[in-house]
Design an enzyme around this catalytic site. Structure first.
Site, PDB file in Angstrom:
ATOM      1  CG  PHE A  36      -1.383  -1.247   0.840  1.00  0.00           C
ATOM      2  CD1 PHE A  36      -2.739  -1.946   0.528  1.00  0.00           C
ATOM      3  CD2 PHE A  36      -1.290  -2.177   2.401  1.00  0.00           C
ATOM      4  CE1 PHE A  36      -2.714  -2.785   0.976  1.00  0.00           C
ATOM      5  CE2 PHE A  36      -1.589  -3.417   2.091  1.00  0.00           C
ATOM      6  CZ  PHE A  36      -2.674  -4.127   2.013  1.00  0.00           C
ATOM      7  CB  ILE A  41       1.663  -4.993  -3.386  1.00  0.00           C
ATOM      8  CG1 ILE A  41       0.759  -4.365  -4.117  1.00  0.00           C
ATOM      9  CG2 ILE A  41       3.178  -4.668  -3.718  1.00  0.00           C
ATOM     10  CD1 ILE A  41       0.979  -2.628  -3.919  1.00  0.00           C
ATOM     11  CB  ILE A  85     -12.826  -3.963 -15.778  1.00  0.00           C
ATOM     12  CG1 ILE A  85     -13.252  -3.006 -15.170  1.00  0.00           C
ATOM     13  CG2 ILE A  85     -12.296  -4.628 -14.645  1.00  0.00           C
ATOM     14  CD1 ILE A  85     -12.243  -1.148 -14.626  1.00  0.00           C
ATOM     15  CG  ASN A 138      -9.494 -10.999 -13.321  1.00  0.00           C
ATOM     16  OD1 ASN A 138     -10.938 -10.511 -13.214  1.00  0.00           O
ATOM     17  ND2 ASN A 138      -8.520 -11.527 -13.476  1.00  0.00           N
ATOM     18  CE  LYS A 194     -13.339 -14.846  -8.929  1.00  0.00           C
ATOM     19  NZ  LYS A 194     -13.176 -17.048  -9.293  1.00  0.00           N
ATOM     20  CB  THR A 195      -8.658  -9.328  -9.947  1.00  0.00           C
ATOM     21  OG1 THR A 195      -8.332  -8.641 -10.896  1.00  0.00           O
ATOM     22  CG2 THR A 195      -8.120 -10.737  -9.638  1.00  0.00           C
ATOM     23  CD  GLN A 246      -6.622  -3.976  -7.061  1.00  0.00           C
ATOM     24  OE1 GLN A 246      -5.757  -2.565  -6.700  1.00  0.00           O
ATOM     25  NE2 GLN A 246      -6.386  -3.967  -8.272  1.00  0.00           N
ATOM     26  CD  GLU A 287      -2.694   4.427  -5.770  1.00  0.00           C
ATOM     27  OE1 GLU A 287      -2.345   3.240  -6.475  1.00  0.00           O
ATOM     28  OE2 GLU A 287      -3.389   4.770  -4.534  1.00  0.00           O
TER      29      GLU A 287
END
Lengths: 756, 336, 184
Positions: free
Chosen positions: A256, A481, A645, A647, A649-650, A654, A721
């Site tokens: 982060f 990360i 976008i 993906n 799902k991921t 986020q 972000e």
């Protein structure tokens, strides 16, 4: 080769891998314990370091007695400023890719104490427990100087920084006369805000394992958002060649922002490994995770003037933030306030105040996470004063160009965010008067806010290797990360070459891979993704050329644009029965592998003509216990416009996670400093509260359609972000709606609600 | 964590031999029992506690929950907090205790922590935990860092100039309200300690938490027959919804006769160096109609000597509201 | 201004420090295999797993029982392995994240975590999954709010909580309703 700023058709074709909710390709490793993080590379003979931290906030070490520690059998060495090896003098040797202007902190450099919890010694022993024990036996005598850790006092000497850090521009010059417009406004609000220090506190504590090889070369497993940044730092500080330092960090347990700069455990581990000629691991403790960069404490003022119909006539946003005595950490905070709404009179002002703390450090949506909520809370207050629906007020002042620069946005589907978010939330059912919705002792409040973040792109290089069996390996020295970089890059590569996901693997976190920038600022998909696309485009062209050159083949003479790549085949668009598998093409050309490398560079020319940003609308419902002041965030809808976008799902994860961050920022997170000691006191997970599972209820994420062929070749803006920006404001505004109390000091803990 | 030796005796007698002859209270002892380990090992890692020897009592039995002859319940000292909270008898007869235990820590910690160990938890005061700061509880004579420092979580009742730390337990607040009795074994055999006498106020010896002697072992906690199952609750107010220590907690238990309060028990957590009981506040409730007014008056009596520090004065008002809320919930009084 | 401070207010009479403790033999069953370790008393079960047995799936997120990343199952119950000593685990049966799958077949919770995307960085994940295994075994969670409360001992800084709840819910719903009424 420079990637072109267009989105080729294959990305949009049916069956495309891009846009699919693919499960994480590294998921299995993560759920079985197979993913290895920095402190998990074990090797025979590994020695363990334990750091001793300063008890004072400013002054110097008069004496440091290590005799008792050294007397213990199994203790290998205690490193201090007194016995450290020679280290470079010039600041530039200590700079890293995220360093602001100034002198970076140098561990063990001299006897000077710059901030509380500063590392002052490293004990290295045969075991972790022994190093920890020996660390307790070190006796330090200090001479303390007066310190300043109180921002309210330090701000008297605040100064205006320049362009002191990459990624941030000083505020634009004032336009119009905001102060006069404010004074003359029909309706105005003028609010002061404070934001507590927050520490990143990723779940994985910062750690570095340095494997020492007999030839003196090092393999460094570091918790970092940029392996190359780690390598450069180690080479510069310890005067080593790039050939002799390889950084391998395949998994990072969250960061982060905390991994954007090399943290002192890296220095310590390399110092010990090179001095002792042994492999060494140094892992920080959780309290020591409060000993380096943090989201800076911030004081703000936002004043807005408007006509009775809601037209904004004045925007003033002033912010003062802490920085250290040695570096000018800037995150500007105020600039988005000149960009969000149409207004002729705007004054933005940003200052820094020096304190005896460690230099602050970018933390998820640096600047925007603090500044945008202040503006958005002020907008809510203005709406309340006007008796206007807060959403209407935003629409009233909506802008299609960036008023700071006059440039149009490359894309801005914020209206769609408002519309879809409001509909999903049921915003039209809101009873606008504060305290007008309750259930028993629970006051119910609905609040909304807008979020914005810059869409950025950096240079990156990716390599690709296609095997005759149709397996593709792509690599770039970026990090993952947690956003799902492995997965997104795999999807992009698979998509372009028409391969099943299982045939593609993406490698990262290794300095032997081609260059990638730091992972931060939501620009990895944009930067590295564009490089992956570029190299895969090249392989695609090569394959097409090879197929076209096969004189007796079915694709003879066809160009890449005449072909579809799907399921491992090159297929003629004109007649899909004309096809060749990748294997056939390569075999016919006597090739076992096809390799390439490509660099992607932002298409500055068209980018320069536009404002690039992601946008969001957040709607939140809270329940505030009227007696106890406790707040539950029962419902959040976040509608996000972030281009394509890759993906869902991921990407959804986020946003979910960032909303949780927003809840923490709004209600819980605060590093509390004892001003007499200049020391953060609640430095553990027991007392520094981050949200727990029970704090989090329904979160609904919407990605609105947004087409953008300027922002980068993928049209994807990144979502790391944007999810947090605005969330604290939506919650604070909901609390106002529930209670009638306007709270501008984050976090809004229950005592503030009770005492307001 | 300092060097220490480890021993795992197989009987209570052997365990007691391990601590025989130690002077003073258990807080100061060099040889310590370890069972769940959840607090002691934490504090040893933080270098706050430095025992020279650990005696592992986790396999001595003492983990049963049994009915007593007088109709009460005996909680084995080594029964785990989770097993106690979910015990059908505890849930049926002492629901306030079950609720209090489940309000504390996390499922994992409750699976480890024992009932005896819960009583011996030490404060979560920041200064106590941070060896880089002064603390009279950790290092007598160094001063109280919290008194003029960061003290948002600190005591409003019964504090001294030496220490404003609070006891962190939830379970103990309910046990205090229930008038539990602590059974201990020592060199002179068994003795019992009324719960109110088990923990102490800091005075000028804040380094001592309890009256348990250094050569004694808690064997059980006895719950009297009166469990207030019909009219009791445990209310915990904290900075997040779970896994946080109480800013204020209230164990409220009533014996009702229609709408009249016959017996009242009120204990507070998060406000003092020990679970806070006040006979005057309970007397204020006794014989009164169960009403918000009655509850407010009792809260005012209980908090009459409350004193806030620079950051925690809010706790006084919060405690008052929490008391009223908890009593209302216990009594079944509509709170509006 | 001069304020000499000792080693952080540690005014204890400085005795000659005791030498490091000797290793002891500990036998226990880990993921189905019998293991004998030689560890000093001051080694936590967590460090024994990570350093002595190279079972690094169990994570260290705070080392103080405040995050749950180190959650393992001891005799079938979820505990924080950072707050127990390896020597205290003598004779116990320990299950870590590495012991949940059978061969290539993932445990249903592991499957569900992947499917629901119940993690991002993955660092808290082994602890979350072991905790969830314990939660299902305990049988006290009935509603989503119960899951939230009983999983609150596992911090996730990436904020994957909604997906963690969904993953556990998915496995709970697939289980035969054997727990009804039996839990309390």
């Amino acid at each position: 080769m420079i990637a072109k700023p267009t989105i080729p058709a294959p990305l949009d074709r049916p069956g495309s891998q891009i846009g699919k909710p693919v499960s994480r390709v590294d998921g299995r490793l993560k759920v079985t314990g197979g993913a290895k993080y920095a402190a998990e590379f074990n090797t025979p003979g590994l020695a363990h370091g334990y750091i001793v931290s300063s008890a004072i906030a400013r002054g110097r070490i008069l004496a440091i007695d290590t005799a008792k520690a050294l007397a213990l059998p199994g203790v290998l060495q205690v490193f201090t400023h007194e016995n450290r090896p020679s280290l470079p003098w010039f600041d530039r040797k200590w700079k890293d890719d995220d360093a602001p202007k100034g002198s970076p902190f140098r561990p063990l450099y001299d006897a000077t104490i710059h901030h509380a919890l500063q590392p002052i010694a490293l004990v290295v022993a045969e075991s972790f427990e022994l190093a920890r024990y020996a660390a307790r036996l070190i006796h330090v005598t200090y001479e303390a100087d007066e310190h300043q850790t109180d921002l309210r006092a330090a701000k008297a000497d605040a100064f205006t920084p320049g362009k002191d850090k990459g990624g941030f521009q000083p505020p634009p010059k004032p336009r119009g006369d905001a102060d006069r417009a404010l004074a003359e406004a029909e309706v105005s609000v003028d609010l002061n805000f404070s934001q507590a220090v927050e520490h990143h506190n990723p779940m994985e504590m910062h750690a570095s394992t340095v494997i020492y090889h007999t030839d003196g070369s090092l393999t460094v497993h570091d918790k970092t958002q940029g392996p190359i940044n780690t390598q450069t730092y180690v080479c510069n500080v310890f005067d080593l060649s790039k050939d002799s330092v390889r950084v391998i960090s395949p998994f990072v347990g969250g960061a982060f922002g905390s991994g954007l700069r090399p943290q002192h455990q890296l220095f310590m581990a390399v110092l010990a490994a090179t001095a002792l000629k042994r492999s060494v691991r140094v892992e920080l403790t959780r309290p020591q995770m409060f000993s380096f960069g943090h989201r800076p404490e911030t004081l703000q003022r936002v004043a807005l003037g408007a006509k009775r119909d809601g037209t904004l006539t004045a925007v003033i946003h002033e912010a003062v933030q802490e920085t250290s005595q040695t570096e000018n950490y800037v995150e500007v905070v105020v600039n988005w306030s000149g960009q969000q709404y149409k207004c002729d009179n705007v004054r933005l002002d940003y200052k820094l105040a020096r304190m005896d703390t460690h230099t602050p450090l970018d933390q998820r949506a640096p600047g925007a996470a603090i500044g945008v909520p202040a503006l958005e809370i002020a907008m809510d207050e203005l709406a309340a004063k006007l008796g206007m629906d807060p959403l209407e007020l935003r629409l009233k002042n909506y802008t299609e160009v960036d008023p700071n620069t006059g440039k149009p946005f490359s894309s801005k589907e914020l209206r769609a965010c408002f519309q879809q978010g409001a509909e999903r939330f049921g915003w039209h059912k809101r009873s606008h008067a504060p305290r007008s919705m309750r259930e028993g002792r629970q006051l119910v409040g609905w609040g909304m806010a807008t979020g914005v973040w810059d869409a950025m792109q950096g240079q990156a290089v990716a390599s690709a290797k296609l095997g005759i069996d149709g397996t593709l390996t792509v690599g770039s020295a970026t990090a993952d990360i947690g956003p799902g970089t492995y997965t997104a890059m795999t999807q992009i590569a698979a998509d372009i070459l028409g391969l099943p996901i299982e045939k593609v693997s993406f490698q990262l976190g290794d300095t032997n891979l081609p260059m990638a920038p730091l992972q931060g600022g939501s620009w990895t998909v944009s930067s590295v993704g564009s490089a992956v696309k570029a190299v895969c485009d090249r392989l695609r062209d090569k394959l097409a050329g090879l197929a076209a050159g096969l004189n007796d083949g079915p694709l003879k003479g066809l160009k890449a644009d005449d072909l579809t790549f799907a399921d491992g085949f090159l297929i003629a668009k004109s007649d899909p029965s004309w096809r060749l598998s990748i294997t056939e093409v390569m075999r016919a050309n006597d090739l076992l592998v096809l390799e390439d490398e490509a660099r992607s560079v932002p298409y500055y020319k068209s980018q320069m003509k536009h404002a690039l940003g992601t946008h969001s609308a957040i709607f939140a419902e809270v329940r505030v216990d009227e007696d106890l002041g406790t707040v539950q965030v029962t419902r959040v809808v976040s509608a996000v416009a972030a281009g394509r976008i890759i993906n869902p799902k991921t990407a959804r994860s986020q946003i979910l996670g960032a909303v949780v961050w927003g809840i923490g920022m709004a209600l819980e997170e605060e590093s509390m400093i004892d001003q007499r000691l200049g020391r953060f006191m609640n430095h553990d997970f027991g007392e520094y509260h981050i949200p727990v599972n029970a704090d989090v209820h329904d979160i609904d994420v919407i990605f609105v359609e947004e087409h953008d062929d300027i922002v980068n070749p993928l049209g994807a803006k990144g979502v790391g972000e944007i999810g947090i920006v605005g969330v604290p404001a939506a919650i604070a505004n909901a609390i106002h709606h529930a209670t009638g109390k306007r709270l501008c000091d984050l976090p809004i803990t229950l005592d503030k609600i009770l005492e307001a | 964590m300092r060097a220490f030796s480890y021993d795992r005796p197989d009987s209570v007698d052997a365990a007691l031999r391990g601590v025989a002859g130690q002077p003073g209270t258990t807080t100061e002892a060099a040889v310590k029992f370890v069972a769940g380990g959840t607090n002691l090992l934490d504090l040893m890692k933080a270098d706050v506690m430095r025992p020279e020897r650990l005696v592992d009592i986790s396999r001595l039995g003492l983990d049963r929950i049994e009915d007593t002859d007088d109709g009460g319940l005996r909680l084995g000292a080594l029964a785990r907090n989770a097993d106690t909270a979910y015990d059908a008898r505890v849930q049926a007869r002492y629901p306030m205790l079950s609720k209090a235990i489940l309000a504390g820590a996390s499922a994992q910690l409750r699976n480890m922590a024992t009932n005896g160990g819960n009583l011996l938890q030490r404060t979560r005061c920041y200064y106590f935990y941070d060896t880089g700061t002064p603390c009279n509880k950790r290092e007598p004579g160094t001063g109280c860092g919290a008194l003029t420092g960061v003290n948002r979580i600190h005591a409003i009742l019964g504090a001294s100039d030496s220490c404003i730390a609070v006891h962190p337990s939830d379970m103990c607040v309910a046990l205090a309200a229930l008038d539990a009795v602590v059974r201990v074994s020592g060199p002179k055999g068994e003795r019992t300690i009324p719960f109110a006498d088990f923990h102490r106020l800091p005075g000028d010896t804040p380094h001592i938490d309890s009256s348990l002697a250094a050569d004694e072992l808690i064997t059980a906690i006895d719950l009297p027959v009166q469990g207030f199952a019909d009219h009791s609750t445990y209310l915990k107010v904290r900075d997040r919804a779970s896994y946080a220590f109480a800013l204020v907690s209230v164990a409220a238990a009533l014996k009702m006769d229609g709408q009249t309060i016959r017996t009242a028990r009120l204990a507070l957590g998060g406000v003092a160096h020990k679970p806070w009981r006040d006979p005057a506040a309970e007397a204020e409730l006794t014989g009164k109609p169960a009403s918000l007014e009655t509850f407010r008056e009792a809260a005012r009596v209980l908090l009459r000597d409350a004193k806030g520090q620079s950051h925690n004065a809010f706790k006084i008002g919060l405690a008052e509201r929490a008391i009223v809320r908890a009593l209302a919930e216990a009594a079944g009084v509509e709170h509006s | 201004m001069s304020q000499p401070t000792g080693p952080a207010f540690q005014g204890h009479a400085q005795k000659q420090p005791a030498p490091p403790p000797d290793a002891m033999e500990v036998s226990l069953t880990i993921n189905g295999s019998r293991k004998t370790l030689h560890v000093a008393p001051w080694t936590s079960l967590l460090d024994a797993l990570r350093l002595h047995l190279d079972l690094t799936g169990t994570k260290k997120g705070c080392d103080h029982g405040q995050c749950g990343a180190c959650t393992v199952l001891v005799d079938g119950r979820r505990i924080n392995s950072c707050l127990t000593l390896a020597v205290m685990a003598e004779g116990r049966t320990v299950t870590t994240i590495e012991g949940l799958a059978s061969g290539d077949a993932l445990h249903p919770l592991q499957e569900a975590f992947v499917e629901q995307d119940a993690f991002q960085c993955g660092y808290c994940t082994p602890g979350q999954i072991c905790s969830a295994v314990g939660l299902l075994e305990e049988g006290h969670a009935k509603s989503d709010d119960d899951i939230r409360e009983l999983m609150s001992g596992n911090l996730c800084r990436c904020g994957a909580y909604p997906n963690i709840v969904a993953a556990i819910r998915q496995v709970m719903d697939a289980q035969p309703a054997a727990n009804d009424g039996g839990a309390s």
